[in-house]
Each structure stands twice: as C-alpha cells, then as structure tokens.
Design a protein around this motif. Structure first.
Motif, PDB file in Angstrom:
ATOM      1  N   VAL A   7       0.866  -1.182   0.000  1.00  0.00           N
ATOM      2  CA  VAL A   7       0.000   0.000   0.000  1.00  0.00           C
ATOM      3  C   VAL A   7       0.900   1.229   0.000  1.00  0.00           C
ATOM      4  CG1 VAL A   7      -1.896   1.183   1.153  1.00  0.00           C
ATOM      5  CG2 VAL A   7      -1.666  -1.295   1.398  1.00  0.00           C
ATOM      6  N   THR A  22      -9.503   0.312   7.163  1.00  0.00           N
ATOM      7  CA  THR A  22      -9.829   0.552   5.757  1.00  0.00           C
ATOM      8  C   THR A  22      -9.950  -0.753   4.979  1.00  0.00           C
ATOM      9  OG1 THR A  22      -8.744   2.706   5.807  1.00  0.00           O
ATOM     10  CG2 THR A  22      -9.043   1.697   3.648  1.00  0.00           C
ATOM     11  N   PHE A  23      -9.013  -1.668   5.193  1.00  0.00           N
ATOM     12  CA  PHE A  23      -8.995  -2.918   4.437  1.00  0.00           C
ATOM     13  C   PHE A  23      -9.997  -3.946   4.954  1.00  0.00           C
ATOM     14  CE2 PHE A  23      -5.376  -0.947   2.664  1.00  0.00           C
ATOM     15  CZ  PHE A  23      -5.136  -1.572   1.445  1.00  0.00           C
ATOM     16  N   TYR A  26     -13.014  -5.291   3.044  1.00  0.00           N
ATOM     17  CA  TYR A  26     -12.842  -6.242   1.935  1.00  0.00           C
ATOM     18  C   TYR A  26     -12.544  -7.657   2.406  1.00  0.00           C
ATOM     19  CZ  TYR A  26     -12.975  -1.989  -0.665  1.00  0.00           C
ATOM     20  OH  TYR A  26     -13.394  -0.799  -1.182  1.00  0.00           O
ATOM     21  N   VAL A  29      -8.438  -9.100   7.797  1.00  0.00           N
ATOM     22  CA  VAL A  29      -7.094  -8.526   7.758  1.00  0.00           C
ATOM     23  C   VAL A  29      -6.244  -9.291   8.765  1.00  0.00           C
ATOM     24  CG1 VAL A  29      -5.709  -6.454   8.135  1.00  0.00           C
ATOM     25  CG2 VAL A  29      -7.975  -6.258   7.089  1.00  0.00           C
ATOM     26  N   ALA A  32      -1.617  -5.561   9.379  1.00  0.00           N
ATOM     27  CA  ALA A  32      -1.544  -4.267   8.690  1.00  0.00           C
ATOM     28  C   ALA A  32      -0.422  -3.479   9.352  1.00  0.00           C
ATOM     29  CB  ALA A  32      -2.865  -3.517   8.807  1.00  0.00           C
ATOM     30  N   VAL A  49      -0.313  -4.926   3.926  1.00  0.00           N
ATOM     31  CA  VAL A  49      -1.509  -5.512   4.522  1.00  0.00           C
ATOM     32  C   VAL A  49      -1.599  -6.952   4.044  1.00  0.00           C
ATOM     33  CG1 VAL A  49      -4.034  -5.437   4.630  1.00  0.00           C
ATOM     34  CG2 VAL A  49      -2.733  -3.308   4.596  1.00  0.00           C
ATOM     35  N   MET A  51      -4.159  -9.999   3.748  1.00  0.00           N
ATOM     36  CA  MET A  51      -5.573 -10.359   3.800  1.00  0.00           C
ATOM     37  C   MET A  51      -5.719 -11.857   4.060  1.00  0.00           C
ATOM     38  SD  MET A  51      -6.993  -7.405   3.305  1.00  0.00           S
ATOM     39  CE  MET A  51      -8.711  -7.820   3.051  1.00  0.00           C
ATOM     40  N   ALA A  60      -9.715  -6.105  -2.376  1.00  0.00           N
ATOM     41  CA  ALA A  60      -9.140  -4.886  -1.798  1.00  0.00           C
ATOM     42  C   ALA A  60      -8.403  -4.070  -2.861  1.00  0.00           C
ATOM     43  CB  ALA A  60      -8.197  -5.245  -0.646  1.00  0.00           C
ATOM     44  N   VAL A  76      -2.401   0.447  -4.438  1.00  0.00           N
ATOM     45  CA  VAL A  76      -2.530  -0.874  -3.813  1.00  0.00           C
ATOM     46  C   VAL A  76      -2.277  -1.934  -4.872  1.00  0.00           C
ATOM     47  CG1 VAL A  76      -4.038  -2.431  -2.520  1.00  0.00           C
ATOM     48  CG2 VAL A  76      -4.293   0.045  -2.245  1.00  0.00           C
TER      49      VAL A  76
END
Length: 100
Positions: A7, A22-23, A26, A29, A32, A49, A51, A60, A76
C-alpha cells in the motif's frame, strides 16, 4: 497471486489501525503495518496488509487502488518479495571493486 499487499502513497498520519480499518471492508485482515523510518520514527508513506485469502486481496486491490485515503490516492497492488541486494564490494572477497 498472494494475499500480501503493498500500500503506497499513504498520508504520513496514517497508522496501522487506520490501514486495518480501511482494508477490513474487503475481508479478514491478518496484519496491517505502516513502515516507519528507523532514524526518525516517522512513517515512510507506505505499508503492507495481509488479507485472509487471495480473493479478499483481489477485492481490496479493486476497491482501494486509486481511492482517496486521508487526502492521498492509494496505490494498492500485490506485494513482491524483496530483491536481493549485491554484496558490499569487499575487494578481499572478490566483491567487484574497480581496478585501474
């Protein structure tokens, strides 16, 4: 495809919790982290990040790449493994010092 994302173009005020929040829209997480400068302790303007799955990572990327976060357009994409750096050039070990 991997589930770890790079990111970039983060506002220097953005922290780990901001990235995670923020993530999370989606998917799960796993981690991060905003990368900090060792000398100054300030953000370097990018982070990573991870996922929960490849599908969540793709979602994301599609949802956040180019989107505004705290006044900056995010970059991203899939994180690449770090490149190997060459040795230090120690002539004693054949490190490639110049010879004239």
């Amino acid at each position: 495809m991997g589930s770890k994302l790079y990111v970039g173009n983060l506002n220097y005020r953005v922290g780990d919790a901001d990235l995670e929040r923020t993530f999370a829209a989606y998917g799960t997480v796993k981690s991060a982290q905003v990368v900090m400068d060792r000398a100054t302790g300030r953000s370097r303007g990018f982070g990573f990040v991870e996922m929960g799955s490849d599908q969540e990572a793709q979602a994301a990327i599609a949802g956040l790449n180019g989107k505004d976060m705290d006044g900056r357009n995010l970059m991203v994409n899939e994180a690449r493994p770090p490149e190997r750096r060459g040795g230090g050039g120690d002539v004693k070990r054949g490190g490639g010092g110049r010879r004239y």
